[in-house]
Design an enzyme around this catalytic site. Sequence first.
Site, mmCIF file in Angstrom:
data_model
loop_
_atom_site.group_PDB
_atom_site.id
_atom_site.type_symbol
_atom_site.label_atom_id
_atom_site.label_comp_id
_atom_site.label_asym_id
_atom_site.label_seq_id
_atom_site.Cartn_x
_atom_site.Cartn_y
_atom_site.Cartn_z
ATOM 1 N N GLN A 17 46.655 45.554 47.478
ATOM 2 C CA GLN A 17 47.655 45.538 48.542
ATOM 3 C C GLN A 17 49.109 45.365 48.086
ATOM 4 O OE1 GLN A 17 48.744 43.331 52.760
ATOM 5 N NE2 GLN A 17 46.736 42.962 51.949
ATOM 6 N N THR A 74 43.270 56.754 32.072
ATOM 7 C CA THR A 74 44.375 56.454 31.147
ATOM 8 C C THR A 74 43.908 55.664 29.927
ATOM 9 O OG1 THR A 74 44.893 54.553 32.508
ATOM 10 C CG2 THR A 74 46.154 56.543 32.920
ATOM 11 N N PHE A 97 48.556 45.585 37.823
ATOM 12 C CA PHE A 97 47.307 45.247 37.134
ATOM 13 C C PHE A 97 47.296 43.778 36.769
ATOM 14 C CE2 PHE A 97 47.658 49.819 35.724
ATOM 15 C CZ PHE A 97 46.661 50.259 36.562
ATOM 16 N N GLU A 140 45.752 37.365 47.296
ATOM 17 C CA GLU A 140 46.556 36.835 48.405
ATOM 18 C C GLU A 140 46.492 35.309 48.602
ATOM 19 O OE1 GLU A 140 48.493 38.423 51.067
ATOM 20 O OE2 GLU A 140 48.859 36.299 51.345
ATOM 21 N N ASP A 169 50.610 39.206 49.285
ATOM 22 C CA ASP A 169 50.478 40.622 48.918
ATOM 23 C C ASP A 169 51.650 41.475 49.411
ATOM 24 O OD1 ASP A 169 48.140 40.315 47.517
ATOM 25 O OD2 ASP A 169 46.835 40.826 49.180
ATOM 26 N N GLY A 248 62.387 24.870 62.185
ATOM 27 C CA GLY A 248 63.847 24.924 62.085
ATOM 28 C C GLY A 248 64.404 23.736 62.839
ATOM 29 N N GLY A 249 65.572 23.893 63.397
ATOM 30 C CA GLY A 249 66.133 22.777 64.151
ATOM 31 C C GLY A 249 65.656 22.738 65.591
ATOM 32 N N GLN A 250 64.842 23.712 66.001
ATOM 33 C CA GLN A 250 64.462 23.787 67.421
ATOM 34 C C GLN A 250 62.998 23.402 67.586
ATOM 35 O OE1 GLN A 250 67.164 24.614 68.976
ATOM 36 N NE2 GLN A 250 68.259 25.673 67.342
HETATM 37 N N1 COA Z 1 42.056 54.654 33.964
HETATM 38 C C1 COA Z 1 41.438 53.824 33.109
HETATM 39 N N2 COA Z 1 41.465 52.483 33.225
HETATM 40 C C2 COA Z 1 42.153 52.001 34.271
HETATM 41 C C3 COA Z 1 42.821 52.815 35.204
HETATM 42 C C4 COA Z 1 42.751 54.211 34.999
HETATM 43 N N3 COA Z 1 43.332 55.055 35.846
HETATM 44 N N4 COA Z 1 43.400 52.030 36.133
HETATM 45 C C5 COA Z 1 43.109 50.778 35.795
HETATM 46 N N5 COA Z 1 42.377 50.746 34.677
HETATM 47 C C6 COA Z 1 41.856 49.584 33.972
HETATM 48 C C7 COA Z 1 42.955 48.720 33.389
HETATM 49 O O1 COA Z 1 43.392 49.241 32.183
HETATM 50 C C8 COA Z 1 42.229 47.406 33.255
HETATM 51 O O2 COA Z 1 41.385 47.434 32.123
HETATM 52 P P1 COA Z 1 41.261 46.236 31.035
HETATM 53 O O3 COA Z 1 41.151 44.969 31.802
HETATM 54 O O4 COA Z 1 40.007 46.580 30.273
HETATM 55 O O5 COA Z 1 42.455 46.244 30.178
HETATM 56 C C9 COA Z 1 41.372 47.438 34.516
HETATM 57 O O6 COA Z 1 41.190 48.758 34.887
HETATM 58 C C10 COA Z 1 42.068 46.800 35.728
HETATM 59 O O7 COA Z 1 42.180 45.511 35.530
HETATM 60 P P2 COA Z 1 42.766 44.523 36.620
HETATM 61 O O8 COA Z 1 44.031 45.004 37.184
HETATM 62 O O9 COA Z 1 42.824 43.213 35.934
HETATM 63 O O10 COA Z 1 41.686 44.619 37.783
HETATM 64 P P3 COA Z 1 40.760 43.482 38.422
HETATM 65 O O11 COA Z 1 39.993 44.179 39.480
HETATM 66 O O12 COA Z 1 39.965 42.767 37.398
HETATM 67 O O13 COA Z 1 41.789 42.452 39.071
HETATM 68 C C11 COA Z 1 43.616 41.814 40.481
HETATM 69 C C12 COA Z 1 42.408 42.732 40.297
HETATM 70 C C13 COA Z 1 44.324 42.240 41.756
HETATM 71 C C14 COA Z 1 43.140 40.369 40.600
HETATM 72 C C15 COA Z 1 44.567 41.956 39.256
HETATM 73 O O14 COA Z 1 44.894 43.324 39.132
HETATM 74 C C16 COA Z 1 45.848 41.157 39.361
HETATM 75 O O15 COA Z 1 45.840 39.941 39.192
HETATM 76 N N6 COA Z 1 46.961 41.840 39.626
HETATM 77 C C17 COA Z 1 48.267 41.217 39.647
HETATM 78 C C18 COA Z 1 48.468 40.450 40.888
HETATM 79 C C19 COA Z 1 48.242 41.278 42.123
HETATM 80 O O16 COA Z 1 48.871 42.276 42.349
HETATM 81 N N7 COA Z 1 47.337 40.775 42.961
HETATM 82 C C20 COA Z 1 47.220 41.193 44.338
HETATM 83 C C21 COA Z 1 46.569 42.398 44.569
HETATM 84 S S1 COA Z 1 46.689 42.679 46.317
#
Ligand code: COA
Length: 416
Positions: A17, A74, A97, A140, A169, A248-250
């Site tokens: 999000q 990627t 990420f 979140e 988020d 707030g103040g209200q």
């Molecule tokens: N191709 C290949 N690999 C991909 C990719 C693509 N197109 N897109 C993502 N990936 C991989 C990343 O390289 C990563 O790999 P690695 O951990 O082996 O290096 C993995 O997918 C994604 O990891 P991550 O972002 O840590 O995902 P997660 O599902 O484990 O965690 C969150 C999710 C949201 C907790 C984490 O992304 C996070 O803390 N983000 C920052 C804070 C945030 O935005 N949180 C709120 C989200 S609403």
Amino acid sequence: MTKPLEGIKIIDFTHVQAGPACTQLLAWFGADVIKVERPGSGDVTRNQLRDIPDADALYFTMLNSNKKSLTLDTKKPEGKEVLERLIRESDVLVENFGPGALDRMGFSWERLNELNPKMIVASVKGFSDGHHYDDLKVYENVAQCAGGAASTTGFWDGPPTISAAALGDSNTGMHLAIGILTALLGRDKTGKGQKVAVSMQDSVLNLCRVKLRDQQRLERVGYLEEYPQYPHGEFSDVVPRGGNAGGGGQPGWVLKCKGWETDPNAYIYFTIQGHAWEPICKALGKPEWIDDAAYKTAEARQPHIFEIFGTIEAWLADKTKFEAVDILRKFDIPCAPVLTMKELANDPSLRASGTIVEVPHKKRGSYLTVGSPIKFSDMKPEVTASPLLGEHTEEVLASLGYSRQDIFNLREIKAV
Ligand code: COA
């Protein structure tokens, strides 16, 4: 009508999000937003909380409108090469990420800056760089706890409470959008890109700044006169939860209206704005309170504010929340009905303003979403459907100079 961000190309390397809310906003305002997703699965929200089998979930469609979708692995060398080409001709890369993921993929800030020194690299993380929790993954509610919202939300006799509003988020995404726009203006002056980073903790705390105000007041004087704990209850050395107090103040509170026994949302929020005391008394049929020393000033009212709210509730007992607001608005009293999602979804004013919009979607049929809350005199942001997974892969690859044969080869090795 041309849109202000037309011509700005954004690599949307976001998911869930916080990041998608940011890039969606920029897409509404004209940016060309290309969402890069993992082949086969894509953004996890495409599958989360599905209400229609085999169709993208509303969680995804409501945060990814007006974007293109490019599938790209990627982690594969061929996928990295595509991403590099895209980076060379983009203005912004946005990512959220987990900590270190982009570096592990081989796209550190230094590398990105080397590939395209004019590109702005915008990141959301749970905690800011160098924070003692900067290795944590964050969602979140975690951010609401870390940013001070949870400890100050809820009732004093209950646990810390999470807000339904996406303070961690979407709020962080909005902060990031401001950062990106600022960096784009900065680039016009310097010709250089830069790194823009926003943490979810900081963004929540930014919205909780009045609670930091209260912490300092509490430390100085030992009480907070606008909180329900004053003057009868106890204060500790930290800002308490104030229930539905104004903040707030209200002074204000959520008050029962006709039908509250069966309708959990038959309430209004009523604010006792200091200078509106006279009209409040008139509206309530209590003219004797206007000059009564026990009621005349905010200070005099505070010790028995709940008795006053009780009197207002007695006045509300035979009025629906809508009838009550229709009476109170004539007296210029700040108030509103407590509206449900159903009422908001069907609100003709929100439909007319484009805040609630119905969007046709190839697979789902039409769905409701929240359109741009920001209104412009010279532009009306149009909301178009979120893309299907990989819908624009060929189009984007062709624009990067890949031939049909190249695209076929990339598909064969599942790099796209
Ligand atoms: N191709 C290949 N690999 C991909 C990719 C693509 N197109 N897109 C993502 N990936 C991989 C990343 O390289 C990563 O790999 P690695 O951990 O082996 O290096 C993995 O997918 C994604 O990891 P991550 O972002 O840590 O995902 P997660 O599902 O484990 O965690 C969150 C999710 C949201 C907790 C984490 O992304 C996070 O803390 N983000 C920052 C804070 C945030 O935005 N949180 C709120 C989200 S609403």
